[in-house]
Design a protein around this motif. Structure first.
Motif, short mmCIF file in Angstrom:
data_model
loop_
_atom_site.label_atom_id
_atom_site.label_comp_id
_atom_site.label_asym_id
_atom_site.label_seq_id
_atom_site.Cartn_x
_atom_site.Cartn_y
_atom_site.Cartn_z
N GLN A 143 9.49 1.89 6.49
CA GLN A 143 9.41 0.53 7.04
C GLN A 143 9.53 -0.47 5.91
O GLN A 143 8.86 -0.33 4.88
CB GLN A 143 8.09 0.36 7.78
N ILE A 144 10.38 -1.46 6.10
CA ILE A 144 10.59 -2.49 5.06
C ILE A 144 9.93 -3.78 5.51
O ILE A 144 10.37 -4.42 6.47
CB ILE A 144 12.09 -2.71 4.79
N GLN A 176 7.20 3.24 -2.30
CA GLN A 176 5.89 2.80 -1.83
C GLN A 176 4.92 2.58 -2.98
O GLN A 176 3.85 2.00 -2.80
CB GLN A 176 5.31 3.82 -0.83
N ARG A 177 5.32 3.01 -4.19
CA ARG A 177 4.48 2.79 -5.37
C ARG A 177 5.13 1.85 -6.40
O ARG A 177 4.44 1.05 -7.02
CB ARG A 177 4.15 4.14 -6.04
N GLU A 208 6.96 1.01 3.05
CA GLU A 208 5.82 1.71 3.62
C GLU A 208 6.31 2.84 4.52
O GLU A 208 7.23 2.65 5.32
CB GLU A 208 4.98 0.72 4.43
N LEU A 209 5.74 4.03 4.37
CA LEU A 209 6.08 5.15 5.25
C LEU A 209 5.21 5.08 6.49
O LEU A 209 3.98 5.00 6.40
CB LEU A 209 5.86 6.48 4.52
N VAL A 210 5.85 5.09 7.66
CA VAL A 210 5.12 5.02 8.93
C VAL A 210 5.62 6.13 9.85
O VAL A 210 6.74 6.65 9.67
CB VAL A 210 5.31 3.65 9.61
N GLU A 211 4.81 6.49 10.83
CA GLU A 211 5.20 7.50 11.80
C GLU A 211 5.61 6.81 13.10
O GLU A 211 4.86 6.02 13.67
CB GLU A 211 4.04 8.46 12.06
#
Length: 554
Positions: free
Chosen positions: A518-519, A498-499, A507-510
């Protein structure tokens, strides 16, 4: 699946400086000898130059050899007319390095040019087509063709077109085409996916140190036509802050191009250890330094892009020949990192490849492997890479200061003592993806919010890259094991993708109370950083059906 096929003497994958130089030299030899050679160049960008990104200060040595009369009708470029080397000592301060303390390899820009590498490639493509080379843009080389019994590459297969996200055929589905060739040249650029497969399949990197990479992020800014800050041909290189603050290596550049444009960028070595480092955010910080900001304030940012570069040098250079073809340019890793230049070396690599393949095409007893190595060993390209062989490893092992002193000694002082090469070799055997340390070792880096004047966010930056992908197509970023991300990378490294991705792809999602990765594949700039830096080598980049950035002038 039945596929259509086309046959050529030579297929070249990639219309960058290496691939196009190979095509031009082969066409020249064909015309000079009267031997008709059919040549095809395949380019995944929508047009030649669309996926090309570089600084770039251009050394015309290879171009002088390829087209001695090129200045009669030159590509767009501006001759270097002044240069500075800065050490950014802090967020607000810098010192200008005296010429005698700069290694010769970094201050030898006299007689060179600043340019858009994309425009140079368009110029080379026109030259190639005028000599009968066929160039197919907008087609990706998806996989290799082999004669399995002989273990020989016989060409490539292009991507299937018209698949949905699940890999099912949509209306209008078209299977990829097999391009058959007597010899295939791979010139995909750094971390080419077929190049990676060839290296593994033929064990081309046996007894070599791992390839090392950096991520280059670049923006193009437009100044007003009456802006007196613009000095066409001025070149500025720098090192130190902000990367020094996070104990990372790399450097920055700012070039004054023609038409009152400025190219500014940051190169971050991908061997950094702090998982909280974001090369994109480091670049945003850089532009606020007074030595950089003074040229950008009041100007308009008009383009953004990012690209990985292979900088391991001679010790990381794999064997470049194999049955049925060659691996050239940045696909192999011919960049001279001591000069921060790779276009002229890529071009020369392509020209040597052309000579090696022409020898076989006109031989009464052609060999499966073109003898590239003999041409390479006798060339100035080998000599140049040999002179620069210790640069990357010296910086990686000893840091910018001590590594820079070693480079200064090798390139400025040693040649005054003797004409012999330095008797030592400095190597770096740790792959970049294994350099990350646990997050508990570091404090979180709190990057400042963008001011939307000098610094910006990822979405607005990706927009300026003109990146487009068909949403309903198979994801071209392949995750081998999704559990590794949450079970290992998140607790150990706070999920670094993510960095380290400069485009916000990861991206990290819940979802239903669970954290997932998430890509956002539609954002992908094709920089390949994820394929390189993922600590478990869990991400594989492959070309999409179509799409990507559209740089044109980068």
């Amino acid at each position: 699946m039945e596929r259509e096929s086309m046959e050529f003497d030579v297929v070249i994958v990639g219309a960058g400086p290496a691939g196009l130089s190979a095509a031009c030299r082969l066409a020249q030899r064909s015309h000079e000898s009267g031997n008709q050679i059919s040549i095809c160049v395949l380019e995944k960008g929508s047009e030649v130059g669309a996926h090309i990104l570089s600084g770039a200060v251009f050394e015309p040595r290879a171009l002088n050899e390829l087209f001695p009369d090129w200045q009669q009708n030159p590509p767009t470029m501006t001759q270097v007319k002044g240069e500075e080397f800065l050490v950014l000592t802090s967020e607000h301060n810098h010192i200008k390095m005296p010429q005698q303390l700069i290694p010769n390899c970094l201050r030898s820009n006299k007689g060179q040019y600043v340019l858009s590498l994309g425009k140079l490639c368009q110029w080379l493509a026109n030259k190639a087509e005028a000599m009968g080379v066929e160039i197919f843009a907008g087609f990706s080389a998806k996989s290799l063709s082999f004669i399995n019994d002989e273990n020989r590459v016989t060409g490539i297969i292009t991507s299937d077109m018209g698949l949905d996200k699940n890999g099912h055929a949509k209306s209008g589905f078209q299977p990829g085409i097999e391009l058959k060739a007597k010899y295939t040249i791979f010139a995909e650029g750094a971390r080419g996916h077929l190049g990676k497969e060839l290296i593994r399949h033929y064990d081309l990197d046996a007894d070599k140190q791992p390839q090392h990479y950096a991520l280059g992020i670049k923006e193009l800014w437009q100044l007003d036509k009456q802006d007196t800050r613009h000095q066409a041909g001025k070149v500025l290189h720098g090192l130190g802050w902000p990367l020094s603050q996070s104990d990372s290596n790399g450097g920055c550049f700012l070039y004054h191009l023609d038409d009152h444009q400025i190219a500014v960028g940051l190169i971050t070595d991908l061997n950094y250890s702090n998982p909280y480092v974001s090369p994109f955010e480091e670049f945003q910080r850089l532009k606020h330094h007074p030595a950089i900001a003074k040229y950008l304030r009041g100007a308009e940012r008009i383009c953004f892009g990012a690209r990985a570069l292979a900088k391991g040098g001679l010790f990381s250079l794999p064997k470049q020949q194999f049955p049925g073809g060659l691996l050239i340019g940045c696909d192999a890793g011919t960049l001279n990192s001591a000069k921060i230049k790779g276009s002229h070396t890529a071009m020369k690599s392509g020209m040597l490849a052309a000579e090696a393949i022409f020898d076989q095409l006109t031989s009464e007893q052609p060999q499966d492997e073109p003898d590239y190595q003999t041409h390479f060993a006798a060339s100035w390209l080998y000599e140049e890479l040999d002179q620069a062989r210790n640069f990357t490893s010296a910086i990686h092992n000893y840091g910018s200061i001590i590594g820079g002193i070693l480079t200064l000694f090798e390139h400025n002082i040693w040649p005054k003592i003797t004409t012999k090469r330095v008797p030592w070799n400095i190597q770096d055997s740790v792959p970049d993806h294994l350099c990350l340390k646990r997050k508990s070792t570091f404090d979180i880096i709190n990057y400042p919010k963008p001011d939307k004047t000098l610094s910006f966010d990822k979405p607005s930056s990706v927009y300026l890259s003109a990146t487009q992908h068909e949403e309903n197509q198979p994801c071209h970023l392949l995750l081998e094991n999704e559990c590794i991300v949450i079970d290992n990378h998140l607790p150990m490294f706070d999920e670094p993708s993510q960095r380290f991705c400069p485009a916000g792809v990861y991206e990290l999602v819940e979802v239903d109370g669970q954290i997932k990765l998430q890509i956002n594949a539609a954002n992908c700039l094709h920089c390949k950083t994820c394929d390189i830096k993922d600590p478990s080598q869990n991400i594989t980049w492959v070309p999409p059906e179509s799409g990507g950035p559209n740089y044109k002038t980068m």
